[in-house]
Design a protein around this motif. Structure first.
Motif, PDB file in Angstrom:
ATOM      1  N   SER A  41       0.814  -1.215   0.000  1.00 51.96           N
ATOM      2  CA  SER A  41       0.000   0.000   0.000  1.00 51.96           C
ATOM      3  C   SER A  41       0.847   1.264   0.000  1.00 51.96           C
ATOM      4  O   SER A  41       0.327   2.359   0.222  1.00 51.96           O
ATOM      5  N   GLN A  42       2.150   1.132  -0.277  1.00 49.78           N
ATOM      6  CA  GLN A  42       3.040   2.293  -0.299  1.00 49.78           C
ATOM      7  C   GLN A  42       3.798   2.367  -1.622  1.00 49.78           C
ATOM      8  O   GLN A  42       3.843   1.403  -2.392  1.00 49.78           O
ATOM      9  N   TYR A  43       4.391   3.521  -1.869  1.00 52.30           N
ATOM     10  CA  TYR A  43       5.218   3.673  -3.066  1.00 52.30           C
ATOM     11  C   TYR A  43       6.427   4.543  -2.741  1.00 52.30           C
ATOM     12  O   TYR A  43       6.443   5.301  -1.764  1.00 52.30           O
ATOM     13  N   TYR A  44       7.458   4.427  -3.604  1.00 55.17           N
ATOM     14  CA  TYR A  44       8.713   5.139  -3.424  1.00 55.17           C
ATOM     15  C   TYR A  44       9.004   5.934  -4.693  1.00 55.17           C
ATOM     16  O   TYR A  44       8.757   5.448  -5.804  1.00 55.17           O
ATOM     17  N   ASN A  45       9.557   7.122  -4.540  1.00 54.74           N
ATOM     18  CA  ASN A  45       9.923   7.956  -5.681  1.00 54.74           C
ATOM     19  C   ASN A  45      11.430   7.883  -5.937  1.00 54.74           C
ATOM     20  O   ASN A  45      12.226   8.057  -5.005  1.00 54.74           O
ATOM     21  N   TYR A  46      11.802   7.629  -7.194  1.00 53.04           N
ATOM     22  CA  TYR A  46      13.210   7.609  -7.600  1.00 53.04           C
ATOM     23  C   TYR A  46      13.387   8.532  -8.805  1.00 53.04           C
ATOM     24  O   TYR A  46      12.461   8.719  -9.604  1.00 53.04           O
ATOM     25  N   GLU A  47      14.609   9.053  -8.960  1.00 52.97           N
ATOM     26  CA  GLU A  47      14.868   9.991 -10.052  1.00 52.97           C
ATOM     27  C   GLU A  47      15.010   9.289 -11.402  1.00 52.97           C
ATOM     28  O   GLU A  47      14.617   9.830 -12.435  1.00 52.97           O
ATOM     29  N   SER A  48      15.609   8.098 -11.406  1.00 54.62           N
ATOM     30  CA  SER A  48      15.918   7.434 -12.672  1.00 54.62           C
ATOM     31  C   SER A  48      16.029   5.931 -12.438  1.00 54.62           C
ATOM     32  O   SER A  48      16.113   5.467 -11.289  1.00 54.62           O
ATOM     33  N   PRO A  49      16.048   5.136 -13.519  1.00 57.78           N
ATOM     34  CA  PRO A  49      16.232   3.683 -13.350  1.00 57.78           C
ATOM     35  C   PRO A  49      17.528   3.345 -12.629  1.00 57.78           C
ATOM     36  O   PRO A  49      17.568   2.400 -11.836  1.00 57.78           O
ATOM     37  N   ARG A  50      18.581   4.120 -12.891  1.00 52.30           N
ATOM     38  CA  ARG A  50      19.867   3.822 -12.249  1.00 52.30           C
ATOM     39  C   ARG A  50      19.806   4.056 -10.742  1.00 52.30           C
ATOM     40  O   ARG A  50      20.313   3.244  -9.954  1.00 52.30           O
ATOM     41  N   THR A  51      19.190   5.161 -10.321  1.00 56.07           N
ATOM     42  CA  THR A  51      19.092   5.406  -8.880  1.00 56.07           C
ATOM     43  C   THR A  51      18.172   4.372  -8.226  1.00 56.07           C
ATOM     44  O   THR A  51      18.395   3.982  -7.079  1.00 56.07           O
ATOM     45  N   LEU A  52      17.165   3.911  -8.967  1.00 58.96           N
ATOM     46  CA  LEU A  52      16.290   2.869  -8.443  1.00 58.96           C
ATOM     47  C   LEU A  52      17.097   1.608  -8.144  1.00 58.96           C
ATOM     48  O   LEU A  52      16.940   0.979  -7.090  1.00 58.96           O
ATOM     49  N   ALA A  53      17.982   1.245  -9.045  1.00 60.49           N
ATOM     50  CA  ALA A  53      18.737   0.004  -8.879  1.00 60.49           C
ATOM     51  C   ALA A  53      19.874   0.140  -7.872  1.00 60.49           C
ATOM     52  O   ALA A  53      20.120  -0.785  -7.087  1.00 60.49           O
ATOM     53  N   LEU A  54      20.548   1.272  -7.874  1.00 58.01           N
ATOM     54  CA  LEU A  54      21.799   1.381  -7.125  1.00 58.01           C
ATOM     55  C   LEU A  54      21.666   2.056  -5.765  1.00 58.01           C
ATOM     56  O   LEU A  54      22.605   2.008  -4.964  1.00 58.01           O
ATOM     57  N   SER A  55      20.531   2.695  -5.479  1.00 55.44           N
ATOM     58  CA  SER A  55      20.380   3.354  -4.174  1.00 55.44           C
ATOM     59  C   SER A  55      20.392   2.308  -3.067  1.00 55.44           C
ATOM     60  O   SER A  55      19.607   1.354  -3.083  1.00 55.44           O
ATOM     61  N   ARG A  56      21.272   2.501  -2.111  1.00 49.94           N
ATOM     62  CA  ARG A  56      21.351   1.565  -0.991  1.00 49.94           C
ATOM     63  C   ARG A  56      20.359   1.924   0.107  1.00 49.94           C
ATOM     64  O   ARG A  56      20.011   1.101   0.941  1.00 49.94           O
TER      65      ARG A  56
END
Length: 338
Positions: A306-321
């Motif tokens: 029931s939640q969502y997360y905001n990311y800037e780009s596909p790369r930040t989605l994959a690599l953000s720790r």
């Protein structure tokens, strides 16, 4: 009028009364109105029963369908010519409307969906308008969709097209949002995509086509033709995208030609311009258990429960720790209850 090529007509509302036509814009009667119907719509009769606009692609040309008894007068907006058809099988319409590319004839408290070119009536009609188009005591909505609490919401798949329409899939239903003015509407998935049953795993939009992924099958529909399944489909994930295994989510960012496919702890990039299609990059995922993802000009929304997360780009989605602060799915997004 919404879809005509003439900007002077856009968002104008036309009323027909006896032999007159009234043209309103922003709730104000336009100069020179009312007029005789023949002045604005030559060849169209008076004392009409109903009228509905039909844009090119759904009708052969940008048109208006005028109903009088069992006759339908098809008015070509560009050439200002009229062709008359007799649809005796269709009930006499006291009003008509176009909604989400479908056409409805209202008669009494019932309504019938029809093809605007052939007049063919869809199976299962007529239906009671009180169950669908209005809220009446002791009459429920005709679909199986039940409103849930936002805290219990779960999205299986989500995408949007070039026109800005959003498609949200949850279980056996999908919700479509054209504009916030029109509101969010829920339908069985099989209404638009009859070959796909029991929900979908992922969905994405690319070049006027919508890709539905269910199990190891990919269904591709032409969105310009009322979601017509392209000949030869479904195909396997391996055949279509060069991947195998369960797909959690998939998305294509605006003006790009890469679909990003999330599978558990991996995100695979597939070049949609290549033949055959094959994986060009594999990135590890720090956020797992993803249900759906949507990429827009504002970035990427990743849905988990029931939640969502905001990311800037596909790369930040994959690599953000460290995951961004999660936000809750809201009533405005999918029509759930707070």
């Amino acid at each position: 009028m919404h879809n005509t090529g003439n900007p002077d007509d856009h968002d104008h509302i036309y009323f027909f009364l006896d032999n007159k036509v009234f043209n309103y814009y922003n709730h104000t009667l336009a100069d020179g109105y009312p007029k005789e119907i023949q002045e604005d719509f030559p060849g169209v009769p008076t004392h009409l029963d109903a009228a509905v606009e039909c844009p090119i692609g759904e009708c052969i040309t940008d048109s208006v369908l005028f109903f009088k008894g069992n006759d339908v007068h098809v008015y070509d907006i560009t050439t200002k010519t009229v062709k008359t058809k007799t649809w005796s099988h269709l009930p006499v319409c006291t009003s008509a409307t176009r909604w989400l590319e479908h056409y409805y004839c209202f008669h009494g408290h019932n309504f019938t969906r029809f093809n605007p070119v052939s007049g063919e009536v869809s199976s299962g009609y007529p239906k009671d308008a009180r169950r669908y188009f209005m809220t009446c005591p002791n009459f429920g909505h005709g679909g199986d969709y039940k409103i849930r609490k936002c805290s219990e919401a779960k999205i299986d798949a989500i995408t949007s097209d070039d026109a800005g329409k959003s498609y949200i899939f949850a279980g056996p239903i999908y919700m479509r949002l054209d504009t916030h003015r029109d509101g969010l509407h829920a339908f069985p998935i099989t209404r638009a995509w009859k070959e796909v049953t029991n929900g979908v795993d992922a969905v994405f939009y690319y070049t006027n086509k919508i890709y539905l992924i269910k199990g190891d099958q990919v269904y591709i529909y032409n969105t310009a033709a009322h979601y017509t399944l392209i000949e030869g489909y479904p195909k396997t994930l391996k055949e279509e995208l060069g991947i195998e295994g369960h797909v959690d989510a998939a998305f294509v960012c605006p003006n790009e030609h890469t679909v990003h496919v999330i599978q558990g702890e991996k995100m695979r990039a597939v070049d949609l311009t290549a033949t055959p299609r094959a994986v060009t990059q594999v990135l590890p995922m720090s956020l797992i258990g993803i249900d759906a993802a949507l990429c827009s000009a504002e970035g990427i929304k990743v849905f988990k429960g029931s939640q969502y997360y905001n990311y800037e780009s596909p790369r930040t989605l994959a690599l953000s720790r460290i995951a961004p602060v999660p936000q809750n799915i809201t009533k405005a997004m999918i029509g759930c209850e707070e």
